[in-house]
Design an enzyme around this catalytic site. Structure first.
Site, mmCIF file in Angstrom:
data_model
loop_
_atom_site.group_PDB
_atom_site.id
_atom_site.type_symbol
_atom_site.label_atom_id
_atom_site.label_comp_id
_atom_site.label_asym_id
_atom_site.label_seq_id
_atom_site.Cartn_x
_atom_site.Cartn_y
_atom_site.Cartn_z
ATOM 1 N N ASP A 309 0.824 -1.104 0.116
ATOM 2 C CA ASP A 309 -0.070 0.125 0.097
ATOM 3 C C ASP A 309 0.750 1.334 0.181
ATOM 4 O O ASP A 309 2.106 1.175 0.333
ATOM 5 C CB ASP A 309 -1.063 -0.029 1.167
ATOM 6 C CG ASP A 309 -1.934 1.215 0.944
ATOM 7 O OD1 ASP A 309 -2.460 1.501 0.040
ATOM 8 O OD2 ASP A 309 -1.921 1.667 2.295
ATOM 9 N N ASP A 511 -6.821 -2.217 4.503
ATOM 10 C CA ASP A 511 -5.740 -3.156 4.147
ATOM 11 C C ASP A 511 -6.109 -4.568 4.806
ATOM 12 O O ASP A 511 -5.439 -5.513 4.287
ATOM 13 C CB ASP A 511 -4.413 -2.922 4.321
ATOM 14 C CG ASP A 511 -4.103 -1.609 3.358
ATOM 15 O OD1 ASP A 511 -4.458 -1.481 2.167
ATOM 16 O OD2 ASP A 511 -3.429 -0.872 4.189
#
Length: 763
Positions: A309, A511
């Site tokens: 990410d 996430d």
């Protein structure tokens, strides 16, 4: 008493079996054969009960085990009247179990030291003094007092300069000075005077509380430790039984079968591999990486594709002041000072960076009065007789802002920046641009991951494509996936599995699904953990993402050592089994030989306890102090770098005033160039020494020379103008200033990545 026995059972069995074996040897030496025989029988029975209990436990957990071979070997020793062989096996098993228990306890101790320090109460500042409250009752925006020697209970923002021991979170032993306005994490110890903090989290979401939960979870998963080598038991147990049965059938002598069972007692499988893996868990914990069990460590070693990410992972995850843009005839320094003064009492995410930037620039930030925060909009208060408001553009300037504010908005959109307006006494005086900068260690982490065996790195971000692409180019990923939803990240993981085992790295709640779905999920919890930490297999508790590459190196080394220990130990055991089947080894001799083999295998496994080669660079304390001092100088000239662009922006060919440019070049010659020369003299050799090669600093030296060259050209141009500037001179001057600004920005990024990222991260 029962709990004490449970904790010390392995040691009790080791001591008793050692005494019985030694006592039997003494009795045999003085010709008391009957006493010796009964002592050895008692020792063998003790081992049989111990091994049988382990076998029953494995069966109850429905996992394969090689303990059954030890049970058969011990029972066979009694059946063929070879009690000495059985006693040696018992001592061997007990020794191995104690070694495993010690290694496991060491890994747990590395983690449990954190939980013992968790604060239970906090001192809240109220109108009539202090009140002591449970940490769970702390709310965002509370003002807390932390006394000397106390642990900071929740994350917050400092009201005054302070010094902390942050070793529990970072492993760095030296105290760290923090300026007023900077954020401080819970779990660090105040080693200075009493300090006041403004809380920015609750206890549940604070860094230290989250770390305690992670430790407890990691311990729960790791106990009981699943022996990584048990997968080979399915094949090894039948092989041993077939060989023992064949030896008995061919020779007609059951002693040969017992001898085979004795030398097949597989301590390399039972203990050597787990010791190596547990040692790896302990080493990773020392690096600030909590790995939730041996299975996760082994998977980490096999990772080949990394999905990462952006926000909070490749970037700092916390905005920093990038620029101050003033209204016509505005004063940027004064606007920043006033904004920082009211933001001291705001818990908004943009407030801390604004206060921090003002403090770094040496501005006189004062305590405001009559402060009010409008949720989601901004904050306002009185500073030195002025009504100051700081917040969103629409809240301050309305929906039809002046032209210069519209330009600010466009620039912010192009750069992917956040912005806050500053209003003083009803007039908008400045705009503050804040940007989430790329972590200096991010490019090095990507390179280190590739050296660790990763073949593909993919950036999966929910941000815009242009922002994601810019970050991806700088850090060196193979592919950028922008505008990703949690579902998109799951699909990306599915596609990438064709390239190898996947590792997902992230720090946000969005996430969590991908972290759970990846072969290995890695969460960043240095600034506080969310659902991502609960879903992850590996958690970084230090604010350095390059620790992941170190953890992969530790995992790969531990796994490699485990295989070496098993290969050597089991290879020698197989040779001994064949020799025993052919009648060349009696059970007692075989037991002694197996003890030697086991000790050799365990010795190989214990190499995993020793430090291995990591990608991180170790600095001496003197080098750390030098680097920290140079970084402080580096930070002090950063506003001067931004001033280069501001002066260039203000140049007007129709009004050729170069007085600001002359003052700028004077400042560059007196402040910037001496700093760059000091970097060349002290920083370049330090980095070359740390990296082990002069090639690592060639780019730094080249840009030092280029900066000095560009400043010299500016001075010559201004001298040639001599107060009579033409429009063409202004155009050339603006061009040179922009060129210098670009070189300075690139050079600062180089220093951050190549030099200052070597320092331990503290924030």
């Amino acid at each position: 008493m029962k709990a004490w026995l449970g904790r010390n059972l392995e040691m009790i069995v080791l001591v008793v079996s050692g005494l019985l074996l030694a006592g039997g040897a003494v009795a045999w030496w003085v010709d008391a054969d009957v006493a010796a025989r009964w002592m050895w029988i008692a020792c063998t029975v003790l081992g049989l009960v111990f091994a049988l209990a382990a076998t029953v436990q494995a069966a109850a957990q429905k996992r394969p085990t090689v303990d059954i071979i030890a049970v058969l070997a011990l029972a066979g020793s009694l059946a063929v009247d070879e009690p000495l062989a059985g006693a040696i096996i018992t001592l061997m098993l007990a020794t191995g179990q104690v070694l495993e228990a010690m290694a496991d306890a060491r890994a747990r101790r590395e983690l449990s030291l954190l939980t013992a320090r968790a604060p239970r109460t906090a001192r809240r500042i109220v109108a009539d003094g202090l009140e002591e409250i449970p940490v769970a009752d702390v709310r965002i925006g509370d003002r807390l007092l932390v006394r000397p020697g106390e642990v900071v209970p929740v994350d917050g923002r400092l009201s005054d300069d302070a010094t902390f021991d942050e070793s529990a979170l970072t492993g760095e032993p030296l105290p760290v000075g923090r300026p007023a306005g900077e954020d401080v994490r819970s779990g660090v110890v105040n080693v200075g005077g009493p300090v006041e903090i403004l809380t920015t989290t609750t206890s549940e979401s604070s860094t230290y509380a989250a770390l305690v939960r992670l430790v407890e979870e990691a311990q729960g998963i790791s106990a009981p430790f699943v022996r990584s080598a048990d997968r080979w038991a399915v094949a090894f147990v039948p092989l041993t039984l077939v060989l023992a049965g064949a030896a008995w059938a061919v020779s007609g002598d059951p002693v040969r079968a017992v001898a085979v069972l004795v030398v097949a007692t597989p301590c390399p499988l039972l203990l050597a591999a787990p010791i190596a893996i547990v040692s790896g868990l302990s080493r990773a914990a020392r690096l600030g990486v909590v790995v939730k069990g041996g299975g996760a460590l082994e998977q980490l070693a096999q990772g080949r594709v990394v999905l990462v990410d952006k926000t909070g992972t490749l970037t700092r995850g916390r905005p920093e002041l990038a620029d101050v843009i003033t209204a016509p005839d505005g004063d940027g320094e004064e606007a920043l000072r006033l904004a920082a003064s009211v933001d001291q009492l705001s818990a908004h995410v943009l407030a801390g960076p604004i206060v921090e930037a003002a403090r770094e620039r040496g501005l006189d930030v004062v305590m405001p009065t009559d402060v009010q925060e409008v949720h989601g909009q901004g904050v306002e208060g009185m500073v030195g007789g002025h009504r100051v408001r700081v917040g969103r553009m629409t809240w301050i300037a309305g929906h039809t802002p002046p032209r210069w504010i519209r330009r600010v908005r466009k620039r912010a959109d192009l750069d992917g920046s956040a912005s806050s307006l500053v209003e003083v006494d009803g007039e908008v005086v400045a705009a503050l641009l804040l940007r989430d900068p790329i972590r200096p260690d991010a490019p090095r982490m990507v390179r280190a991951l590739r050296r660790a065996g990763v073949t593909r790195v993919v950036l999966a971000t929910g941000d815009r494509a242009d922002v994601g692409a810019a970050v991806g180019r700088i850090v060196g990923v193979d592919q950028v996936l922008a505008d990703c939803t949690p579902e998109d990240k799951l699909e990306a993981l599915g596609r990438e599995r064709g390239h190898g085992a996947t590792i997902m790295v992230g720090d946000g709640i969005n996430d969590a699904p991908a972290l759970a779905a990846a072969d290995v999920g890695v969460a960043l919890a240095a600034r506080g953990a969310t659902a991502s930490s609960e879903a992850a297999d590996v958690v970084l508790t230090v604010d350095r993402i390059d620790a992941l590459a170190d953890a992969m190196a530790v995992a790969a080394r531990s796994r490699r050592i485990a295989f070496q220990a098993v290969a050597v130990g089991m290879g020698l055991s197989l040779v001994a089994m064949v020799a025993a089947a052919l009648g060349y080894l009696a059970p007692t001799v075989g037991a002694a030989l197996q003890e030697v083999i086991d000790l050799l295998a365990i010795g190989i496994a214990l190499r995993a306890v020793l430090p291995g080669r990591l990608h991180s660079v170790a600095l001496s304390e003197e080098d750390k102090e030098t680097l920290a001092a140079l970084r402080e100088e580096h930070d002090s000239v950063s506003p001067l770098v931004e001033r280069v662009a501001s002066v260039a922006d203000a140049l007007d060919a129709h009004d050729p005033d170069v007085s600001e440019a002359i003052a700028l070049v004077d400042a560059l010659e007196t402040d910037l160039l001496p700093h760059e020369r000091a970097d060349e003299e002290r920083l370049v050799p330090l980095v070359a020494r740390a990296r082990g090669t002069d090639e690592a600093v060639m780019a730094l030296s080249r840009t030092h020379a280029e900066i000095e060259h560009q400043v010299g050209r500016l001075r010559r141009l201004l001298d040639s103008i001599d107060g009579d500037a033409e429009p063409d001179d202004i155009v050339e001057l603006r061009r040179m200033l922009y060129a210098l600004y670009g070189v300075l920005r690139l050079h600062n990024a180089q220093e951050d990545e190549d030099a200052f990222s070597l320092l331990p991260a503290h924030g």
